[in-house]
Each structure stands twice: as structure tokens, then as C-alpha cells.
Design a protein around this motif. Structure first.
Motif, short mmCIF file in Angstrom:
data_model
loop_
_atom_site.label_atom_id
_atom_site.label_comp_id
_atom_site.label_asym_id
_atom_site.label_seq_id
_atom_site.Cartn_x
_atom_site.Cartn_y
_atom_site.Cartn_z
N LEU A 33 -1.31 0.48 9.64
CA LEU A 33 -1.39 -0.98 9.71
C LEU A 33 -0.24 -1.51 10.56
CD1 LEU A 33 -2.16 -1.63 5.92
CD2 LEU A 33 -3.80 -1.52 7.81
N ILE A 45 -1.04 4.88 4.19
CA ILE A 45 -1.91 3.81 4.67
C ILE A 45 -1.12 2.82 5.51
CG2 ILE A 45 -3.29 1.81 3.92
CD1 ILE A 45 -4.31 3.45 1.61
N CYS A 91 0.85 -1.19 0.00
CA CYS A 91 0.00 0.00 0.00
C CYS A 91 0.88 1.24 0.00
CB CYS A 91 -0.93 0.02 1.22
SG CYS A 91 -0.05 -0.09 2.79
N GLY A 145 -6.36 1.83 -1.43
CA GLY A 145 -6.46 0.73 -0.48
C GLY A 145 -5.20 -0.12 -0.49
N ALA A 205 -9.51 -2.16 6.55
CA ALA A 205 -8.92 -1.55 5.36
C ALA A 205 -9.71 -1.93 4.10
CB ALA A 205 -7.46 -2.00 5.21
#
Length: 292
Positions: free
Chosen positions: A175, A171, A167, A230, A184
Motif C-alpha cells: 500500500l 500487506i 494492517c 485485510g 484491498a
């Protein structure tokens, strides 16, 4: 002993039947309409069947003529293709590589300048039919995913195809562990729907749904990941350059084999062609230097 028909007559008839005119057939074959008509008459006399009904200003094939033309046209097309292939084997340094569009864009084309420096006299052509495209006899070779077994082809393993989520950096900062993927947006590839479930199982996640936009090719999903849409399931070597450059991030250490490898495939008859010989040597060396 093989009994072949009157080939000049068959060629004249096929052109006239396909184009519906002695005059157009004559233009294609670089003779006169009278010569085409005479060749067809000789063919009819030799095989004992009328192939055309001669009408004013047009030709109408008989049932026998329609059947004969339907068989002759693909035979002549195949002969023309075969002749072109054999001519290429005579020493022309032309290389046609059959490869999926994502592999071409994300790995092969970025390295094409290296090959051109190594073999500047070889003309490279790409045929990008996608993962499901059958190998074409017009191709010199192909690069594809598989298990190494393609009947009628030689195959040489290049490198592994490993799966890991990737990603954009923004993003990735959100995570911390695989469980965070539940919140996500997961980007999917239509022809590789098994990728996410395979990785999810390897990561030890249970009952995790895979929801998010679905794309036709890996390249589209990876571009969406680059744009912050995403998390995409990355596959090597598609993601190698972006990971090194920091454009994409692999937020987790878990990586799993796709169950296939990348192979160079080709017909044995192509092995001695100058263009293929140079490309094969360069490709194997380049693949061998790749960090797996």
C-alpha cells in the motif's frame, strides 16, 4: 405523611407468592412456615384484601395477590440493589468498571498491573457490555465513546478517538498510497459503518466502495488485520500498543477524528468512594501521558 404497609407482612407475602409455598418462603427468610402464614394473615387483615386462596398443598394468589406480588418483587429487588450500593460506599475498596470488550482487552487490561501496583488493596471487576450497553447502577464508573453529555452523570474527557487504516506489515508493503485500498480487503465493524466513509472522504478518495468481512466488534476486525486478512479501520487507543510493537502498521499519514472522544463517566454519588478515587486519579494520569 407517607403511609407504608406492614413491611414484615409484605416481605413474607412476596416471598410466598414468588416461591408458591409458605415452607420455601420460610427457608428464604429464616423463619418457620407458621410465622410466614401468620404474617400474611396480619397483612391481609390490615389492608382488607385476601391475597391467597388456601388450597390443599398449594397456594393460589387471588387477582389482588397477583397484582400485589407483581409490584412488590421489583421494589424489593431495587431495595436490595440500593442497599448493596450504599454498603459499598461505606469504604469497601471494590471497583466495577463498565467498559466495551475491545477497550478492556486492547487498552485497559494491558495496563491493569500498573494500577494494581499503585493501589494493591482495590479489587477490580470488569463489566463488558459493549458499546451500546446502558450504564448499570451496579457499576462504579464507565469508560465510553461520546460527546461528553450523559444526563445524570459526571463525565471527564480522557483522550481522542482518531481513525486510521491499519494492517499487517506484509500487506502494508503493498500500500503506497490511499488509492491502493481499492484493491484491498477492507475489514468493517457492524456498529461503526461510518468509519471507513469518514476516512475515505478525508483522504480525498471518491466513489470508493467499502467491501469486505464485517465484524461485531473492533477487536475482531483488528485481530483479522493482525492475521493478514485485510485492512482494518483502527481507532485510538485500540491500536496504540500494536503500532508501537510493529505488529500493525498504519500505511498512510491520513488520520481523522471519529467525531467523539473517550470519557470516564460516573454518578456524583460515587465520587468519594476510595476505589473510584484511586482509579480516577490513575486513569487521568495514564490517559494524560498517552501520545495523541
Amino acid at each position: 405523611m407517607r403511609k407504608l404497609p406492614f413491611l414484615n407482612g409484605a416481605k413474607a407475602f412476596e416471598a410466598a407468592a414468588r416461591m408458591g409455598s409458605f415452607a420455601k418462603a420460610a427457608d428464604e427468610l429464616h423463619v418457620t412456615p407458621a410465622a410466614i402464614s401468620r404474617l400474611v394473615q396480619l397483612l391481609e387483615a390490615r389492608i382488607g384484601v385476601s391475597l391467597f386462596e388456601r388450597r390443599a398443598n398449594r397456594l393460589v394468589p387471588t387477582p389482588a395477590g397477583r397484582a400485589y406480588q407483581a409490584g412488590l418483587t421489583p421494589l424489593f429487588d431495587a431495595l436490595a440493589n440500593l442497599t448493596a450500593q450504599v454498603s459499598a460506599m461505606a469504604g469497601a475498596r471494590v471497583l466495577t468498571v463498565g467498559v466495551g470488550p475491545t477497550f478492556a482487552i486492547r487498552w485497559l487490561i494491558p495496563r491493569l498491573a500498573e494500577f494494581q501496583r499503585a493501589a494493591p488493596d482495590i479489587e477490580v471487576r470488569f463489566a463488558t457490555g459493549g458499546a451500546a450497553a446502558p450504564f448499570s447502577d451496579d457499576w462504579t464508573c464507565g469508560i465510553t465513546l461520546g460527546d461528553g453529555e450523559w444526563p445524570g452523570f459526571a463525565s471527564e474527557r480522557l483522550f481522542a478517538a482518531d481513525l486510521t487504516p491499519v494492517c499487517a506489515p506484509a500487506i502494508a508493503r503493498k500500500l503506497k498510497r490511499p488509492e491502493d485500498l481499492r484493491a484491498a480487503t477492507l475489514l468493517r465493524v457492524r456498529h461503526a459503518r461510518e468509519d471507513w466513509p469518514r476516512w475515505i472522504k478525508a483522504a480525498g478518495l471518491s466513489k470508493m466502495p467499502v467491501k469486505g468481512p464485517e465484524f461485531e466488534f473492533y477487536g475482531y476486525a483488528l485481530q483479522a488485520a493482525l492475521d493478514g486478512v485485510g485492512v482494518a479501520m483502527g481507532i485510538s487507543p485500540y491500536i496504540d500498543d500494536d503500532l508501537r510493537a510493529g505488529r500493525l502498521v498504519a500505511p498512510f499519514q491520513v488520520s481523522v477524528s471519529k467525531g467523539k472522544h473517550w470519557y470516564l463517566i460516573y454518578r456524583d454519588a460515587r465520587r468519594g468512594e476510595p476505589g473510584f478515587t484511586a482509579f480516577r486519579a490513575w486513569l487521568i494520569e495514564t490517559a494524560g501521558s498517552k501520545t495523541l
